[in-house]
Write a protein that holds these residues in place. Sequence first.
Motif, PDB file in Angstrom:
ATOM      1  N   SER A 229       0.824  -1.202   0.000  1.00 42.74           N
ATOM      2  CA  SER A 229       0.000   0.000   0.000  1.00 42.74           C
ATOM      3  C   SER A 229       0.862   1.257   0.000  1.00 42.74           C
ATOM      4  O   SER A 229       0.604   2.201  -0.742  1.00 42.74           O
ATOM      5  CB  SER A 229      -0.931  -0.012   1.209  1.00 42.74           C
TER       6      SER A 229
ATOM      7  N   ALA B 196      -5.124  -3.937  -1.129  1.00 43.56           N
ATOM      8  CA  ALA B 196      -3.832  -4.503  -0.763  1.00 43.56           C
ATOM      9  C   ALA B 196      -4.004  -5.811  -0.002  1.00 43.56           C
ATOM     10  O   ALA B 196      -3.331  -6.807  -0.281  1.00 43.56           O
ATOM     11  CB  ALA B 196      -3.034  -3.503   0.069  1.00 43.56           C
TER      12      ALA B 196
ATOM     13  N   ALA C 160      -3.924   5.750  -0.312  1.00 42.69           N
ATOM     14  CA  ALA C 160      -3.826   4.296  -0.205  1.00 42.69           C
ATOM     15  C   ALA C 160      -3.917   3.820   1.240  1.00 42.69           C
ATOM     16  O   ALA C 160      -4.308   2.683   1.497  1.00 42.69           O
ATOM     17  CB  ALA C 160      -2.521   3.825  -0.836  1.00 42.69           C
TER      18      ALA C 160
END
Length: 479
Positions: free
Chosen positions: A89, A99, A314
């Motif tokens: 990530s 992820a 992310a």
Amino acid sequence: MINKRNFYIDGKWVAPAVPNDFDVINPSNEEVCATISLGGQADTDKAVAAARDAFETWSFVSKSERITLIEKLLEIYNTRAEEMAQAMSMEMGAPMDLARQQQVGAGSWHIEGFLNAFKDFQFERPLGPQAPTERTMLEPIGVAALITPWNWPMNQIVLKAIPAIAVGCTVVLKPSEIAPLSGLLFAEFVDEAGFPPGVFNLVNGDGPGVGSQLSVHPGVDMVSFTGSTRAGIAISKAAADSLKRVSLELGGKGANIIFADANPKAVKQGVIRCMRNTGQSCNAPTRMLVERSRYDEALEQAQAAAEATTVGPASEEGRHIGPVVSELQYNKIQGLIEKGIQEGARLLAGGLGRPEGLNRGYYVRPTVFGDVTPDMTIFREEIFGPVLSIMPFDSEEDAIAIANDTVYGLTNYVQTEDDAKRERVARRLRSGMVETNGVGFGQGSPFGGYKQSGNGREGGVFGLEDFLEVKAVSGLAAE
């Protein structure tokens, strides 16, 4: 700040021969998240020598012992899955849900697939009743250099390292320098599992450095590479002087053919599939071909689906897409979006610049173009970002011709409720894979392409065979 300057060579973590620091950038915020070192010729030579020495023993280790070690590796991989998800990530921008579930999950899924295929794999086979004393033997090719990309780090490392090691090869891995942390973590797993020294080695570096050194190295018997077609061509040329085997998994420009009788959700699902991993998948369905009677409706549906696609960091959980991996990638995508606008494609969603509220990080607006034609750059070039091109077709023949009008041939997609048509079209599409009606491929399915999408196949028994030589031996005792 994470310091990961060492390499894994001959069962030990060792410092580079000459320090050459390289910053790893978190694409969500453009900040340095780690420092690695790029290797040089001395590091490459040391890793290859370790693999060469280990091959003499490892190639004769029993199948059962190798299976035991790979099963131990899988156990460690699953136990430390959260560490792996966090690493991927941070380094390449996969949102946490993606992820954990898909980036990490791809690795464990393929390890399981290789174990299942390997348990029944036969290294010696009788030729046939016409030659009762002849056997065909499959033997490991030797030292394999594995050069892997940043977009699906564990998927690609596992697809290469596990089958190579399983069949008795020893390996030198060069993960992407842009996203190296997951590869280093995988090396920790290998070390913890107890593989003999030299069976698995890792040297960080870039393509012109360690990548090129491995491609021409006299101690390397095979290069397995996943990445751009441009780089694959360069590796093939470099390896040609020593006639190494080269296995390539390269770019794609997948067509998603949606016939008028396709599932009502086919367009929306196609947009979601294209945008997954922020469009950074070689097998993404980036060209949507829609039967003309459904075309206008499809444009509206695709626009709505793209506009409903959210973008964010992310590090956050959720179903959003993250940033693209680097500034270089961001600029390339922006240039191709601009090219699409200049060449007359109809911009339905997204466009240039970052999404609203995201001023730092390599974020791209989910973009959809309509009325794309084969003469446009965005029809031809692999964009590798969240950008979809849509165009109409008038007949089955027309759809097949448009889909095959590309130098690539990795994955195509077909959506229709007509079983006979689905099979007929799949047979005529020039690609290594054809996914129909959203049915995913099974564990052990062969992954690979035609034309400039590469050669060789990864996954299951096909991936095992990629790392083997074939030897004919006559005059043996009949079995």
